[in-house]
Design a protein around this motif. Structure first.
Motif, PDB file in Angstrom:
ATOM      1  N   SER A   3       4.252  -1.606   5.211  1.00  0.00           N
ATOM      2  CA  SER A   3       2.865  -1.362   4.810  1.00  0.00           C
ATOM      3  C   SER A   3       2.168  -2.665   4.424  1.00  0.00           C
ATOM      4  N   SER A  45       0.803  -1.217   0.000  1.00  0.00           N
ATOM      5  CA  SER A  45       0.000   0.000   0.000  1.00  0.00           C
ATOM      6  C   SER A  45       0.842   1.276   0.000  1.00  0.00           C
ATOM      7  N   GLU A  46       2.067   1.210   0.479  1.00  0.00           N
ATOM      8  CA  GLU A  46       3.010   2.331   0.510  1.00  0.00           C
ATOM      9  C   GLU A  46       4.378   1.813   0.066  1.00  0.00           C
ATOM     10  N   LYS A  57       5.243   2.490  -8.720  1.00  0.00           N
ATOM     11  CA  LYS A  57       3.793   2.494  -8.555  1.00  0.00           C
ATOM     12  C   LYS A  57       3.235   1.650  -9.694  1.00  0.00           C
ATOM     13  N   ARG A  60      -3.860  -0.301 -10.685  1.00  0.00           N
ATOM     14  CA  ARG A  60      -4.289  -0.700  -9.344  1.00  0.00           C
ATOM     15  C   ARG A  60      -3.546   0.139  -8.326  1.00  0.00           C
ATOM     16  N   THR A  61      -3.998   0.093  -7.104  1.00  0.00           N
ATOM     17  CA  THR A  61      -3.316   0.804  -6.027  1.00  0.00           C
ATOM     18  C   THR A  61      -2.181  -0.074  -5.538  1.00  0.00           C
ATOM     19  N   GLY A  62      -1.005   0.487  -5.395  1.00  0.00           N
ATOM     20  CA  GLY A  62       0.078  -0.282  -4.809  1.00  0.00           C
ATOM     21  C   GLY A  62       1.439   0.005  -5.395  1.00  0.00           C
ATOM     22  N   TRP A  63       2.442  -0.472  -4.655  1.00  0.00           N
ATOM     23  CA  TRP A  63       3.846  -0.256  -4.964  1.00  0.00           C
ATOM     24  C   TRP A  63       4.601  -1.582  -4.909  1.00  0.00           C
ATOM     25  N   GLU A 116       0.634   0.319 -12.356  1.00  0.00           N
ATOM     26  CA  GLU A 116      -0.418   0.898 -13.191  1.00  0.00           C
ATOM     27  C   GLU A 116      -1.672   0.031 -13.113  1.00  0.00           C
ATOM     28  N   ARG A 123       3.584   2.677 -13.511  1.00  0.00           N
ATOM     29  CA  ARG A 123       3.143   4.060 -13.736  1.00  0.00           C
ATOM     30  C   ARG A 123       4.289   5.041 -13.544  1.00  0.00           C
ATOM     31  N   LEU A 139      -1.048  -5.945  -0.528  1.00  0.00           N
ATOM     32  CA  LEU A 139      -2.319  -5.937  -1.244  1.00  0.00           C
ATOM     33  C   LEU A 139      -2.455  -7.108  -2.204  1.00  0.00           C
ATOM     34  N   CYS A 154       7.468   9.959 -10.176  1.00  0.00           N
ATOM     35  CA  CYS A 154       6.110  10.338  -9.759  1.00  0.00           C
ATOM     36  C   CYS A 154       6.068  11.819  -9.420  1.00  0.00           C
TER      37      CYS A 154
END
Length: 120
Positions: free
Chosen positions: A67, A61-62, A98, A102-105, A100, A82, A70, A120
């Motif tokens: 974190s 998530s971070e 990051k 979806r949310t997440g790293w 692309e 991304r 996910l 970013c």
């Protein structure tokens, strides 16, 4: 005969010079010295990476290992990236991508970028 050839060559050279001069303002506006060569818009360009960790890589998530996890990508998966940022240092690499779509790293330590990834 020579006069016509000279005139034709002069007119062609002049047209070429005018064509080049006419194009240079547009080109100069598109690429400035020191500007990034990777387009900033994801719609114009899509960087990818390949998971190189045998056990896969966690999507977090971070950009740090503390974190929440996910998801996970398996070894050999191709990931759409991304952008990149600095985060927690993982085995000497502080870059995180990051993901692309979806949310997440994901940590860059376990993902080989196949293309240049913008900041970013």
């Amino acid at each position: 005969m020579f006069k016509n050839v000279k005139t034709t060559v002069a007119v062609a050279a002049g047209a070429l010079a005018l064509g080049l001069l006419g194009a240079s303002p547009a080109l100069a506006g598109e690429h400035r010295a020191g500007a990034p060569t990777v387009p900033a818009h994801v719609h114009d360009y899509q960087a990818t990476g390949t998971v190189i960790a045998r056990n896969g890589v966690n999507v977090r998530s971070e950009p740090n290992t503390r974190s929440r996890v996910l998801d996970t990508y398996p070894y050999g998966a191709t990931i759409a990236l991304r952008c990149k940022t600095r985060g927690e240092n993982v085995d000497g690499n502080s870059l995180w991508y990051k993901v692309e779509g979806r949310t997440g790293w994901v940590t860059a330590r376990y993902v080989r970028n196949n293309d240049p990834v913008p900041w970013c």
